[in-house]
Motif scaffolding. Structure first.
Motif, PDB file in Angstrom:
ATOM      1  N   LEU A 183       0.723  -1.594   0.366  1.00 29.43           N
ATOM      2  CA  LEU A 183       0.270   0.380  -0.027  1.00 29.43           C
ATOM      3  C   LEU A 183       0.815   1.305   0.001  1.00 29.43           C
ATOM      4  O   LEU A 183       0.748   2.073  -0.349  1.00 29.43           O
ATOM      5  CB  LEU A 183      -1.100   0.019   1.376  1.00 29.43           C
ATOM      6  N   TYR A 184       1.988   1.260   0.803  1.00 27.53           N
ATOM      7  CA  TYR A 184       2.891   2.347   0.724  1.00 27.53           C
ATOM      8  C   TYR A 184       3.764   2.776  -0.754  1.00 27.53           C
ATOM      9  O   TYR A 184       3.879   3.652  -0.907  1.00 27.53           O
ATOM     10  CB  TYR A 184       3.705   2.393   2.410  1.00 27.53           C
ATOM     11  N   GLU A 185       3.830   1.132  -1.163  1.00 28.49           N
ATOM     12  CA  GLU A 185       4.439   1.873  -2.448  1.00 28.49           C
ATOM     13  C   GLU A 185       3.765   2.264  -2.978  1.00 28.49           C
ATOM     14  O   GLU A 185       4.425   2.995  -4.231  1.00 28.49           O
ATOM     15  CB  GLU A 185       5.104   0.165  -2.818  1.00 28.49           C
ATOM     16  N   ALA A 186       2.364   1.320  -3.419  1.00 29.57           N
ATOM     17  CA  ALA A 186       0.996   2.423  -4.451  1.00 29.57           C
ATOM     18  C   ALA A 186       1.733   4.238  -4.257  1.00 29.57           C
ATOM     19  O   ALA A 186       1.606   4.658  -5.218  1.00 29.57           O
ATOM     20  CB  ALA A 186      -0.092   1.630  -4.485  1.00 29.57           C
ATOM     21  N   ALA A 187       1.092   4.083  -3.178  1.00 32.63           N
ATOM     22  CA  ALA A 187       1.379   5.652  -2.717  1.00 32.63           C
ATOM     23  C   ALA A 187       2.187   6.068  -3.384  1.00 32.63           C
ATOM     24  O   ALA A 187       2.263   7.589  -3.153  1.00 32.63           O
ATOM     25  CB  ALA A 187       0.850   5.590  -1.307  1.00 32.63           C
ATOM     26  N   GLU A 188       3.261   5.418  -2.900  1.00 32.09           N
ATOM     27  CA  GLU A 188       5.077   6.834  -3.369  1.00 32.09           C
ATOM     28  C   GLU A 188       4.176   6.811  -4.765  1.00 32.09           C
ATOM     29  O   GLU A 188       4.847   7.332  -5.208  1.00 32.09           O
ATOM     30  CB  GLU A 188       6.341   5.915  -2.806  1.00 32.09           C
ATOM     31  N   VAL A 189       4.584   5.623  -5.824  1.00 33.12           N
ATOM     32  CA  VAL A 189       4.296   5.711  -7.210  1.00 33.12           C
ATOM     33  C   VAL A 189       3.268   6.824  -7.307  1.00 33.12           C
ATOM     34  O   VAL A 189       3.639   7.655  -8.306  1.00 33.12           O
ATOM     35  CB  VAL A 189       3.475   4.855  -7.551  1.00 33.12           C
ATOM     36  N   MET A 190       2.556   7.355  -6.792  1.00 31.19           N
ATOM     37  CA  MET A 190       1.273   8.162  -7.020  1.00 31.19           C
ATOM     38  C   MET A 190       1.834   9.454  -5.792  1.00 31.19           C
ATOM     39  O   MET A 190       1.124  10.679  -6.063  1.00 31.19           O
ATOM     40  CB  MET A 190       0.179   7.352  -6.847  1.00 31.19           C
ATOM     41  N   THR A 192       2.286  10.258  -3.337  1.00 29.58           N
ATOM     42  CA  THR A 192       1.013  10.868  -1.663  1.00 29.58           C
ATOM     43  C   THR A 192       2.115  11.186  -1.191  1.00 29.58           C
ATOM     44  O   THR A 192       2.936  11.453  -0.832  1.00 29.58           O
ATOM     45  CB  THR A 192      -0.250   9.289  -1.884  1.00 29.58           C
ATOM     46  N   LYS A 193       1.108  12.675  -0.492  1.00 25.84           N
ATOM     47  CA  LYS A 193       1.302  12.819   0.604  1.00 25.84           C
ATOM     48  C   LYS A 193       1.421  12.584   2.074  1.00 25.84           C
ATOM     49  O   LYS A 193       1.199  11.484   1.892  1.00 25.84           O
ATOM     50  CB  LYS A 193       1.464  14.062   0.760  1.00 25.84           C
ATOM     51  N   MET A 198      -0.049   8.994   6.405  1.00 27.31           N
ATOM     52  CA  MET A 198      -1.531   8.376   7.057  1.00 27.31           C
ATOM     53  C   MET A 198      -2.691   8.413   7.749  1.00 27.31           C
ATOM     54  O   MET A 198      -2.951   7.596   8.179  1.00 27.31           O
ATOM     55  CB  MET A 198      -0.714  10.161   7.943  1.00 27.31           C
ATOM     56  N   LEU A 199      -3.224   9.423   7.086  1.00 25.26           N
ATOM     57  CA  LEU A 199      -4.622   9.687   6.921  1.00 25.26           C
ATOM     58  C   LEU A 199      -5.598   7.886   6.265  1.00 25.26           C
ATOM     59  O   LEU A 199      -6.679   7.672   6.994  1.00 25.26           O
ATOM     60  CB  LEU A 199      -5.338  10.841   6.674  1.00 25.26           C
ATOM     61  N   THR A 200      -5.652   7.887   5.124  1.00 29.44           N
ATOM     62  CA  THR A 200      -5.879   7.390   4.414  1.00 29.44           C
ATOM     63  C   THR A 200      -5.132   4.938   4.300  1.00 29.44           C
ATOM     64  O   THR A 200      -5.747   4.720   3.910  1.00 29.44           O
ATOM     65  CB  THR A 200      -5.538   7.466   2.923  1.00 29.44           C
ATOM     66  N   ILE A 201      -4.311   5.350   4.588  1.00 29.70           N
ATOM     67  CA  ILE A 201      -3.187   3.914   5.075  1.00 29.70           C
ATOM     68  C   ILE A 201      -2.733   3.673   6.338  1.00 29.70           C
ATOM     69  O   ILE A 201      -3.159   2.557   6.357  1.00 29.70           O
ATOM     70  CB  ILE A 201      -1.839   3.808   4.515  1.00 29.70           C
ATOM     71  N   THR A 202      -2.002   4.359   7.337  1.00 25.40           N
ATOM     72  CA  THR A 202      -1.373   3.879   8.563  1.00 25.40           C
ATOM     73  C   THR A 202      -2.598   4.156   9.774  1.00 25.40           C
ATOM     74  O   THR A 202      -2.720   2.940  10.201  1.00 25.40           O
ATOM     75  CB  THR A 202      -0.629   4.922   8.711  1.00 25.40           C
ATOM     76  N   LEU A 203      -3.834   5.399   9.847  1.00 25.19           N
ATOM     77  CA  LEU A 203      -5.109   5.080  10.808  1.00 25.19           C
ATOM     78  C   LEU A 203      -5.969   4.188  10.716  1.00 25.19           C
ATOM     79  O   LEU A 203      -6.061   2.724  11.497  1.00 25.19           O
ATOM     80  CB  LEU A 203      -4.964   5.906  10.442  1.00 25.19           C
TER      81      LEU A 203
END
Length: 578
Positions: A183-190, A192-193, A198-203
């Motif tokens: 999920l974090y890898e996909a967020a980095e590709v996009m 994402t700040k 933090m709000l959409t994946i971690t929490l």
């Protein structure tokens, strides 16, 4: 239908094999023990709440009296207020600390984690005593001009926040460790700040652990007795109300009512824990990729500083407590002395005996409790006969997690103290065959085993679930008795879990107050009770000294556990080397 009935009759006629009979006896003995030491005492507690002082049926009169009492409602309001604020503070601090340990590239993680766990090794009374040395009328901060109203809600909130912090940290650390790096890898590709991740994946990934931590901390604070008894001042809470009703006024009926009210949040917390635990397990995919920590210098430095500040604060907190125990007379004569550690003059000369009694009770609790918890978990997880009875055992095993220590202690008075249980107004009664336990060291061991049973049971169950079922299958095919498989295979392969259970039982038996405060006698008084009495008499230095000894013993036991555990892991992992 007729064929099925005939088949059951043939099985019944055939009877059980010798091994199945042993298993049946084992399960029945476990259920009998739970009935005597958990179910029947709680039934007595509930029955007492519906009786008048003369034993006649009162219906809900006691509850009505409690809810109509202004002082009782104030206690309930204070307890909820303190628990909410303590929970918010503890969970917030633990959330950042757990995030720093599991998601950031910081040094000294083991040291930070050990420092954060320090409050778990000390009686909660020590937290209150340390606060007196820091924030009391003659405290360090007060002498510096910072005057704070320690005695009351503020003092209890601070003490409970420190008490709950390591508990919340353990829960949240597990929640943070169950992350899917994809999920974090996909967020980095996009692109994402960080705040959005933090709000959409971690929490969302830790929400069940966060909910569990909130409810557990709320329950711990709601039911704690030690800290309010030291820094509560004139502020009353439910745990101290139970003590006052039973010890001060000998009003067992009202004490039972207050105890039932104390069980409400613990039962809710218990239910939430079961639900969130299952949700958390389901949320982790078998295809999940472990989280990869990446360096980010600015946030890594911030998190390192934060962890260092929290750890140093906790170390300094207990250092102040130790300093208070070695000065002659705080704050007027600060000459260093060891006289407060001469326990031959403490508690009418029974200080040394109380420490010895605590260690004795803790050892028996650890050894006997671990053996019973492990055998109970084995009967649930590995014995495939009698499924309904095993479900009952499982329920009884996790139920103590929903019962506060003061409630268990009070229920033990009501069940084990009477010589005869009267049968209504008939003039007849049933002789109490278990009265011989009351006032003995054995009942202190038993109440500790029951009070802390759930965690060791779950630990053992988790370890047993990891063992391949093939061990039992092969043993059965070779006609090897199940008990031989248990001792030769199951126990050695679960030694890490057994060591953890031993340490858990020992540590908690040393620091507990609520579970034993109603059950000790002058001959069976433990160190935590001496601390309570010494502080009540105004001897903070002596009370602090005993707390430091208890903490030192617990830390030594933990240190020994770490050494043995490493040796065991090193030895048992050799078979993995090809």
């Amino acid at each position: 239908m007729k064929k099925g009935l005939a088949h059951k009759i043939r099985l019944w006629k055939r009877g059980l094999s010798a091994e199945e009979s042993v298993k049946a006896v084992l399960i029945i003995c476990i259920l009998f023990a739970f009935a005597v030491f958990l179910l029947f005492p709680l039934i007595m507690l509930f029955a007492k709440a519906f009786e008048n002082n003369d034993g006649s049926f009162a219906g809900f009169a006691q509850f009505s009296k409690y809810l109509s009492s202004k002082n009782m409602l104030i206690s309930l309001g204070n307890t909820i207020y303190i628990s909410v604020f303590s929970t918010v503070i503890a969970v917030t601090l633990a959330f950042i600390f757990a995030y720093s340990l599991t998601r950031k590239h910081i040094p000294c993680k083991k040291l930070f984690r050990f420092g954060a766990m320090l409050p778990m090794f000390a009686p909660t009374m020590l937290l209150g005593i340390a606060l007196i040395y820091i924030m009391g009328k003659k405290g360090i901060l007060t002498a510096m001009g910072l005057k704070l109203p320690l005695y009351g809600k503020l003092g209890i909130i601070i003490a409970e926040s420190i008490y709950c912090f390591p508990v919340a940290l353990m829960i949240l650390s597990v929640a943070f460790s169950n992350a899917d790096n994809r999920l974090y890898e996909a967020a980095e590709v996009m692109d994402t700040k960080a705040w959005r991740k933090m709000l959409t994946i971690t929490l969302p990934s830790v929400k069940y652990g966060l909910i569990n931590a909130i409810f557990v901390c709320f329950t711990y604070s709601f039911t704690d007795f030690g800290a309010p008894s030291v820094v509560g001042g004139n502020v009353s809470v439910l745990s101290t109300d139970v003590y006052k009703q039973v010890i001060g006024q000998q009003n067992f009926n009202m004490g039972a009512v207050v105890g039932i009210f104390m069980m409400i949040p613990t039962v809710i917390s218990f239910i939430v824990d079961r639900i969130t635990g299952k949700k958390q397990d389901q949320a982790v995919s078998s295809k999940a990729v472990p989280y990869v920590i990446k360096k980010h210098t600015p946030t890594d430095i911030i998190c390192t500083v934060y962890c260092a500040l929290v750890t140093l604060s906790l170390v300094a907190f207990f250092a102040v407590a130790f300093y208070g125990s070695v000065v002659t007379f705080w704050p007027y004569n600060k000459t260093l002395t060891w006289k407060h550690y001469d326990f031959s003059t403490t508690a009418a000369g029974s200080g040394n005996q109380a420490i010895y009694q605590s260690v004795l009770v803790a050892i028996f609790t650890a050894v006997v409790g671990t053996a019973i918890a492990f055998i109970t978990a084995y009967s649930v997880e590995k014995l495939k006969k009698f499924p309904r009875l095993r479900k009952c055992i499982y329920f009884f095993s996790i139920a103590p997690n929903a019962v506060p220590g003061t409630v268990i202690g009070l229920s033990y008075i009501l069940f084990f103290n009477p010589l005869v249980f009267p049968i209504g107004n008939t003039g007849y009664g049933i002789e109490n065959s278990f009265n011989f336990l009351y006032g003995t060291t054995a009942i202190l061991v038993i109440v500790n085993i029951i009070h802390y049973f759930s965690v060791p049971f779950v630990t053992a169950s988790t370890a047993l679930k990891k063992l391949d079922r093939e061990y039992e299958t092969v043993s059965e095919s070779l006609k090897v008795p199940f008990y031989r498989t248990f001792f030769r295979i199951t126990v050695p392969m679960s030694i890490n879990a057994i060591l953890e259970m031993l340490t858990y039982y020992f540590t908690n038996a040393m620091i507990t107050v609520s579970a034993v405060v109603f059950l000790y006698t002058p001959l069976t008084k433990v160190a935590s009770i001496v601390v309570l009495n010494a502080d009540g008499a105004g001897n903070e230095a002596e009370a602090c000294a005993i707390c430091m000894v208890i903490m030192a013993i617990n830390l030594a036991v933990r240190f020994i556990y770490e050494i043995i555990n490493k040796l065991v892991i090193k030895r048992t992992s050799r078979w993995l080397v090809r």
